[in-house]
Design a protein around this motif. Structure first.
Motif, mmCIF file in Angstrom:
data_model
loop_
_atom_site.group_PDB
_atom_site.id
_atom_site.type_symbol
_atom_site.label_atom_id
_atom_site.label_comp_id
_atom_site.label_asym_id
_atom_site.label_seq_id
_atom_site.Cartn_x
_atom_site.Cartn_y
_atom_site.Cartn_z
ATOM 1 N N ARG A 221 0.805 -1.226 0.000
ATOM 2 C CA ARG A 221 0.000 0.000 0.000
ATOM 3 C C ARG A 221 0.836 1.273 0.000
ATOM 4 N NH1 ARG A 221 -5.258 0.513 0.962
ATOM 5 N NH2 ARG A 221 -5.051 2.220 2.446
ATOM 6 N N GLU A 222 2.126 1.176 0.233
ATOM 7 C CA GLU A 222 2.968 2.365 0.216
ATOM 8 C C GLU A 222 3.610 2.597 -1.152
ATOM 9 O OE1 GLU A 222 2.824 4.373 2.772
ATOM 10 O OE2 GLU A 222 1.478 2.865 3.646
ATOM 11 N N ARG A 244 -0.622 1.705 -3.487
ATOM 12 C CA ARG A 244 -0.953 3.137 -3.422
ATOM 13 C C ARG A 244 -1.900 3.482 -4.572
ATOM 14 N NH1 ARG A 244 3.888 7.326 -3.410
ATOM 15 N NH2 ARG A 244 4.221 6.324 -1.383
ATOM 16 N N TYR A 245 -1.579 3.001 -5.743
ATOM 17 C CA TYR A 245 -2.445 3.043 -6.914
ATOM 18 C C TYR A 245 -1.868 2.058 -7.921
ATOM 19 C CZ TYR A 245 0.981 6.835 -7.423
ATOM 20 O OH TYR A 245 2.125 7.593 -7.389
ATOM 21 N N ASP A 248 1.484 5.164 -11.966
ATOM 22 C CA ASP A 248 1.546 6.583 -12.302
ATOM 23 C C ASP A 248 1.966 6.683 -13.769
ATOM 24 O OD1 ASP A 248 1.894 9.262 -12.567
ATOM 25 O OD2 ASP A 248 3.268 9.502 -10.877
ATOM 26 N N LYS A 269 -4.838 2.675 -2.056
ATOM 27 C CA LYS A 269 -4.722 3.679 -1.009
ATOM 28 C C LYS A 269 -5.139 5.069 -1.475
ATOM 29 C CE LYS A 269 -1.433 5.551 2.354
ATOM 30 N NZ LYS A 269 -0.032 5.475 2.875
ATOM 31 N N ASN A 270 -4.694 5.488 -2.656
ATOM 32 C CA ASN A 270 -4.925 6.867 -3.109
ATOM 33 C C ASN A 270 -5.870 6.985 -4.292
ATOM 34 O OD1 ASN A 270 -3.154 7.620 -1.130
ATOM 35 N ND2 ASN A 270 -1.448 8.075 -2.505
ATOM 36 N N ALA A 271 -5.753 6.076 -5.255
ATOM 37 C CA ALA A 271 -6.579 6.151 -6.467
ATOM 38 C C ALA A 271 -6.337 4.894 -7.284
ATOM 39 C CB ALA A 271 -6.226 7.390 -7.286
ATOM 40 N N LYS A 274 -2.816 7.394 -11.706
ATOM 41 C CA LYS A 274 -2.582 8.788 -12.085
ATOM 42 C C LYS A 274 -2.437 8.819 -13.598
ATOM 43 C CE LYS A 274 0.007 11.270 -9.248
ATOM 44 N NZ LYS A 274 1.156 11.701 -8.406
#
Length: 371
Positions: A221-222, A244-245, A248, A269-271, A274
């Protein structure tokens, strides 16, 4: 008293990381009289630790602190000195082997072997990779697995091709879980990937290509799940979680293509990802299911189905859904209704049990509880 020995294992990324000059916490590779010995990070710690070892990467030497009152010849000191398997010939099958403590990789191919296979082969605690293909080799790995390798569990290079069916890749200590370089191609079918913490679990470099079909993939998740550069990564009916996603896609140095269809993505975790300024046709995601249906575009959160994402042709036929993870490491979704990998096969679960319930020692593999 300190004793030394030349030691420079084939731990590729670790050897090139100038911030680290010591051996990793895992795999444990120093043994005295059959028991794991302390792994010291520096000379100062070693001098205070009789019976301990310290690998000085810059010097390419390993040091051992001989306990007071002991003579070197009284002790049985063991560290990796063997190599794993290399297939060089076509139509070769290697089956039912375990490889432990290889100073290099576990099960490799080099040269130009075609239509060769490793079947039911497991790699434990190797200094290099679990599995690696080189040059123009073409390989199949069936019912294989790797755990606690110091490098990637899978790392393929050059113009090689490999297919992995019913395989398990767990908890590598350094690098990504699976990585491809140059023009290598790989296809993963019905596989389980989980663990590892130093790098994105999936790394695509140069013009390499990865395809995942019916796979369960669990990240960290990091960290993003995937880092790509210039080739392609494809997911079909995969269950993906815990990052995390997904990736990117926005950096200028990243120009890889990605496709994802009928997959389940949860516990991001975030999306989801990106996005770059112009995602289409580079990114083709459609008909997926998400627990957290948010993309990041132009620094803003965009929900699936929004006018902007529809205009960008991103997941126009996808939906948000609640999921109830179960199975191995809570990474499986049993009721996907045609989406995701659903249940992992009995072969995968058997390999998983063998990997996590046994650990490598100089005497061979032993049950973790009996170690």
């Amino acid at each position: 008293m300190l004793h030394s020995l030349p030691f420079y294992p084939m731990s590729n990324r670790l050897k090139n990381d100038k911030t680290i000059n010591h051996w990793l916490e895992v795999p444990r590779i120093w043994f005295v009289d059959g028991k794991a010995a302390p792994n010291c990070r520096d000379r100062e710690t070693l001098l205070k630790m009789p019976g301990g070892f310290q690998w000085d990467k810059a010097e390419k030497m390993v040091y051992f602190h001989l306990p007071a009152g002991k003579r070197l010849e009284e002790l049985r000191i063991e560290l990796p000195a063997n190599y794993g398997f290399y297939i060089h010939a076509s139509h070769t099958i290697v089956r039912n082997f375990n490889c432990i403590f290889s100073v290099n990789d576990g099960f490799d191919a080099d040269g130009s072997p075609q239509n060769s296979s490793y079947i039911n082969c497991l790699a434990y605690d190797n200094c290099g990779q679990g599995f690696s293909c080189h040059r123009t080799s073409s390989m199949r790995y069936i019912g294989c697995g790797a755990i606690r390798c110091a490098s990637s569990n899978v790392c393929n290079v050059n113009h090689s091709h490999a297919e992995y069916v019913d395989c398990v890749f767990l908890d590598n200590a350094f690098e990504s879980n699976v990585s491809l370089y140059d023009e290598a191609t790989a296809r993963f079918v019905n596989c389980f990937l989980s663990g590892g913490s130093s790098d994105e679990p999936i790394v695509q470099e140069h013009a390499s290509q990865l395809t995942f079909i019916h796979c369960v993939i669990q990240g960290n998740r990091e960290l993003p799940l995937l880092r790509g550069r210039g080739g392609s990564v494809n997911f079909y009916q995969c269950t993906i979680s815990q990052a995390r996603y997904l990736s990117d896609f926005s950096p200028r140095w990243s120009a890889f293509c990605a496709a994802m269809e009928k997959s389940i993505i949860f516990n991001m975790k975030n999306a989801i990802a990106k996005l770059p300024v112009a995602p289409y046709p580079r990114i083709q995601f459609s008909d997926n299911r998400f627990s957290f249906p948010i993309y990041i575009y132009d620094g803003k959160a965009e929900k699936i189905g929004s006018p902007i994402l529809q205009k960008l042709r991103i997941d126009v036929s996808s939906h948000c859904e609640d999921f109830y993870p179960d199975g191995l490491r809570k990474a499986e979704i049993f009721s996907g209704n045609g989406y995701g990998a659903r249940k992992l096969s009995p072969v995968v679960k058997k390999i998983y049990d063998r990997l996590i319930n046994f650990t490598a020692t100089p005497a061979g593999l032993v049950l973790v509880a009996a170690e």
